[in-house]
Structure formats: C-alpha cells, structure tokens
Design a protein around this motif. Structure first.
Motif, short mmCIF file in Angstrom:
data_model
loop_
_atom_site.label_atom_id
_atom_site.label_comp_id
_atom_site.label_asym_id
_atom_site.label_seq_id
_atom_site.Cartn_x
_atom_site.Cartn_y
_atom_site.Cartn_z
N ALA A 119 0.83 -1.21 0.00
CA ALA A 119 0.00 0.00 0.00
C ALA A 119 0.86 1.25 0.00
O ALA A 119 0.56 2.22 -0.73
N ARG A 120 1.93 1.26 0.78
CA ARG A 120 2.78 2.45 0.86
C ARG A 120 3.37 2.79 -0.51
O ARG A 120 3.31 3.92 -0.95
N TYR A 127 -5.93 -0.99 3.80
CA TYR A 127 -7.17 -1.76 3.71
C TYR A 127 -7.58 -2.03 2.26
O TYR A 127 -8.46 -2.85 2.00
N ASN A 128 -6.94 -1.36 1.30
CA ASN A 128 -7.21 -1.62 -0.12
C ASN A 128 -6.45 -2.83 -0.65
O ASN A 128 -6.69 -3.25 -1.78
N VAL A 146 11.58 8.83 -3.44
CA VAL A 146 10.63 8.20 -2.53
C VAL A 146 10.17 6.92 -3.22
O VAL A 146 9.74 6.97 -4.39
N PRO A 147 10.25 5.77 -2.55
CA PRO A 147 9.86 4.52 -3.22
C PRO A 147 8.42 4.55 -3.73
O PRO A 147 7.49 4.88 -3.00
N THR A 148 8.28 4.25 -5.01
CA THR A 148 6.98 4.15 -5.65
C THR A 148 6.96 2.87 -6.48
O THR A 148 8.01 2.33 -6.81
#
Length: 163
Positions: A119-120, A127-128, A146-148
């Motif tokens: 999720a992050r 919750y998704n 930023v980690p994506t």
C-alpha cells in the motif's frame, strides 16, 4: 526492482501450547506451495533471489518452493521479514538490495506487513490491499527517490490450478 511478495501458506492456528514463530504448515499449506511451484514452473516464474521470514511457516513455504521449482535459489532467512516489521525497516532493507544490484527479489513473509508495504509504495491505504495465503503479488518498485511502484500482477493460490 521487481519484488514478488509470497505470503506463507496455510499454517496451524495459534495456540497457547505453541509460540507464533513455531507454527508450521498444515497439509493444506503444503498442497498450496506445491500448486504454487507447479504454477511458477508452468509460467517460467523463477526467482532471482528469495528472502524468507525466520518464522517456521514462512521458512517451510520457501523451502518447499525451492525443492519443487527447478532453478529456484535456496531461501535466505532474514530477521527483517519477521512479523510486525515496520514499513520503514522493510523499505530500508529493500533499498540495500537495490544498492547491491539485485533486480528480482522474492519475499516470503506475513500479513499485515505485506499489505502495508505494498500500500505504501502504491500510494493507497492498507485496507485496499489483501494478500492471501500462498499468493504471489509482483511490483515494479522504483527506489530512486521516494519509493513508488506499479502493480504488475497478483495471483491468489486458488487460481493457480493446473490442467
């Protein structure tokens, strides 16, 4: 970096007589990993590197996969995949693997840790995300800032049926 999340297969229920770390796979869990290995072989999904939680059920999942999937590397047991590991710790450890030049990593671990890190990096709420037992979820993660990540696919064990 390609990261494939493999949640451990079905294990014994928690009890007062056994610690959480010592819960082992039940027959259903062993069958799930065998089905997973056959699915991986049929679809040429061979891990580059496997890291496993030190908890018994995760180690057993990783070991059975290694034994049943030709070309699968032996799992490396790492404390940072133990249960209740923070997302920041997981991201830090994964960043170290990127620095080592690894680009195809499989992680064998637990919920809710996996749904939280997925999720992050997908920029959504935990919750998704639902990571089922013995399922595979693959992300393409960019650690440059930023980690994506991009979700490439997710396959629950129940859909890994062989003909």
């Amino acid at each position: 970096m390609l990261i494939t999340f493999l949640r451990h297969a079905t294990a014994e229920e928690g009890s007062l007589s056994k610690t959480d770390a010592d819960r082992s796979l039940i027959d259903k869990g062993e069958k799930q990993v065998k089905r997973l290995a056959a699915f991986c072989q049929a679809n040429q999904l061979i891990p580059g590197t496997i890291y496993s939680s030190p908890l018994l059920r995760a180690q057993q999942t990783a070991t059975i996969l290694n034994e049943r999937l030709p070309g699968c590397p032996a799992p490396q047991i790492v404390d940072w995949l133990g249960s209740d590991t923070s997302v920041s710790t997981l991201l830090s450890e994964l960043s170290k693997l990127v620095e080592q030049g690894l680009d195809d990593v499989w992680l064998v671990g637990h919920e809710p840790d996996f749904s939280e890190i997925i999720a992050r990096v997908l920029a959504t709420a935990p919750y998704n995300i639902i990571v089922k037992k013995a399922s595979l979820t693959r992300l393409d993660v960019d650690f440059s800032d930023v980690p994506t990540a991009r979700l490439l696919w997710s396959v629950p064990n129940s859909l890994m049926r062989q003909k």
